[in-house]
Design a protein around this motif. Structure first.
Motif, PDB file in Angstrom:
ATOM      1  N   ARG A  30      18.436 -14.948   4.469  1.00  0.00           N
ATOM      2  CA  ARG A  30      17.878 -15.351   5.570  1.00  0.00           C
ATOM      3  C   ARG A  30      19.002 -15.629   7.090  1.00  0.00           C
ATOM      4  N   LEU A  31      19.778 -15.912   6.050  1.00  0.00           N
ATOM      5  CA  LEU A  31      21.222 -15.752   7.037  1.00  0.00           C
ATOM      6  C   LEU A  31      21.495 -14.508   7.655  1.00  0.00           C
ATOM      7  N   ALA A  32      21.302 -13.338   7.118  1.00  0.00           N
ATOM      8  CA  ALA A  32      21.926 -12.865   7.422  1.00  0.00           C
ATOM      9  C   ALA A  32      20.725 -11.595   8.053  1.00  0.00           C
ATOM     10  N   ALA A  33      19.292 -11.679   8.317  1.00  0.00           N
ATOM     11  CA  ALA A  33      18.341 -11.575   8.835  1.00  0.00           C
ATOM     12  C   ALA A  33      18.684 -11.996  10.186  1.00  0.00           C
ATOM     13  N   ILE A  34      18.848 -13.600  10.648  1.00  0.00           N
ATOM     14  CA  ILE A  34      19.412 -14.093  11.855  1.00  0.00           C
ATOM     15  C   ILE A  34      21.023 -13.895  12.733  1.00  0.00           C
ATOM     16  N   ALA A  35      20.960 -13.206  12.184  1.00  0.00           N
ATOM     17  CA  ALA A  35      22.436 -12.649  12.366  1.00  0.00           C
ATOM     18  C   ALA A  35      22.116 -11.397  13.207  1.00  0.00           C
TER      19      ALA A  35
END
Ligand code: ADP
Ligand code: MG
Length: 375
Positions: A30-35
């Motif tokens: 999820r954090l990678a997708a946000i970035a």
């Protein structure tokens, strides 16, 4: 001896059964997708929002400022009262609109400036969301707003309004002391990528998006036809937009609303995910929305939904990997004789694999795949 062996087995068991690799599968994707989304112009404000985006089954677009650029221009001024000239109608309207942040207000003020009309300061300015504005210009009460809410006083001007709307313009009526004195015809440009964004969204969610607008039916239908939307809700006040969202939700749909925050802020808040247009949106909306489209590129909306779905799939795969490792190692330890170093290596190994797997969503290719919505 047996006590030492029992202790060793217990330690091995605790090492391999620890749920590290069950915690780590969820956050990195999820954090990678946000970035990744952030690099491509969509600011998603939390992991929870990134997770919800992928569940979207229904998308609703606002019209003015969202599907259109939100930089309208005055195409025509029609005087309704012989006591006023075109310039006088425009001057009074612009004076009343100057404190407003509505895109139509900005267009009216720009047109007055272009004609070098002097706009006096006004008093008692009031904005009526989804309707228009009223203000005292000198000692005259000037109203500027939607013909739909102008009331029966419009009678004489209705034919003019109909003619203007039939040609696809947004008609705005100017009143002085409740008497209609003129009609302003405004046009706004469709964003060039709007039709492509609607098409990609339809393919992705399997449901055609809807159009929510406070503008008149004729203008809304015309614009909707150009982008490929048939579910058009026109003439809506801000609360009506919320009602539409709640109806979809009652039908079991997960709704994402895209708007500029002017007269649609309550609908953005009511939806599971509210996405604001960063360029056209008001400051307050940018703060309260769940996500912001920075460069106002509508095609990033289906892309970010597809990216969120990719993240969901990685989470599922990760959980399966983690569960398999834990299962195999636990059974091995209980049934056979798992050496502690091998148990630790297997356990940490699965944690690393799962962590790295989540980071795949940082890659440009992940976004490109999402943007191609080859979901
Ligand atoms: P949309 O839903 O398409 O973004 P709005 O809800 O912002 O449109 O506005 C709906 C209608 O209300 C406009 O088409 C216009 O007729 C009228 N209106 C709202 N605010 C103003 C204003 N400040 N000046 C003139 N007309 C306004
Ligand atoms: Mg709007």
């Amino acid at each position: 001896d047996t006590r030492q062996r029992a202790l060793l087995r217990a330690m091995t068991f605790m090492s391999v059964a620890a749920p590290c690799a069950v915690v780590l599968p969820t956050m990195p994707p999820r954090l990678a997708a946000i970035a990744n989304a952030g690099r491509h112009g969509v600011l998603v404000k939390s992991a929870v929002v990134m997770e919800k985006l992928g569940a979207t089954t229904h998308v609703a677009f606002d019209k003015t400022g969202t599907l259109t650029r939100g930089i309208p221009e005055i195409a025509e001024i029609r005087c309704l009262d012989e006591g006023f000239t075109d310039d006088e109608v425009l001057r009074l309207a612009a004076a009343a609109e100057r404190p407003s942040e509505h895109p139509l207000a900005a267009a009216i003020v720009r047109a007055a400036r272009a004609r070098d009309l002097r706009m006096p300061e006004v008093t008692e300015f009031t904005a009526h969301p989804g309707r228009g504005v009223t203000a005292l210009v000198g000692d005259r009460l000037i109203g500027v707003g939607s013909p739909a809410t102008a009331g029966p006083g419009l009678a004489s001007g209705q034919a003019t309004v109909d003619a203007v709307q039939a040609r696809g313009y947004t008609a705005v009526i100017v009143t002085c002391e409740h008497q209609p004195i003129g009609v302003l015809a405004l046009t706004d440009q469709l964003r060039p990528e709007a039709a492509a964004a609607v098409r990609a969204t339809t393919e992705l969610t399997g449901a055609e998006p809807a159009l929510l607008t406070g503008d008149n039916r004729a203008t809304a239908d015309r614009l909707a036809a150009r982008v490929g939307i048939t579910d058009v809700r026109a003439g809506l006040l801000p609360d009506d937009k919320v009602t539409a969202v709640r109806q979809w939700q009652a039908d079991g749909r997960t709704v994402t609303v895209v708007g500029d925050g002017i007269n649609d802020a309550p609908a953005l808040a009511a939806a599971e995910v509210g996405i604001a247009m960063g360029g056209a949106g008001s400051d307050l909306t940018l703060q309260t929305a769940d996500a912001v489209v920075v460069r106002d590129d509508l095609t990033t909306i289906p892309a970010v939904i597809a990216l969120s779905r990719q993240a969901r799939r990685v989470v599922t795969a990760n959980l399966a990997i983690a569960a398999t490792f834990i299962g195999v190692l636990v059974v091995w330890d209980l049934a056979g004789n798992l050496p502690l170093p091998l148990g630790v290596a297997g356990h940490e190994g699965s944690t690393v694999i799962v962590g790295l797997n989540g980071l795949r969503l940082l890659r440009r290719a992940a976004w490109e795949r999402a943007a191609g919505t080859r979901d």
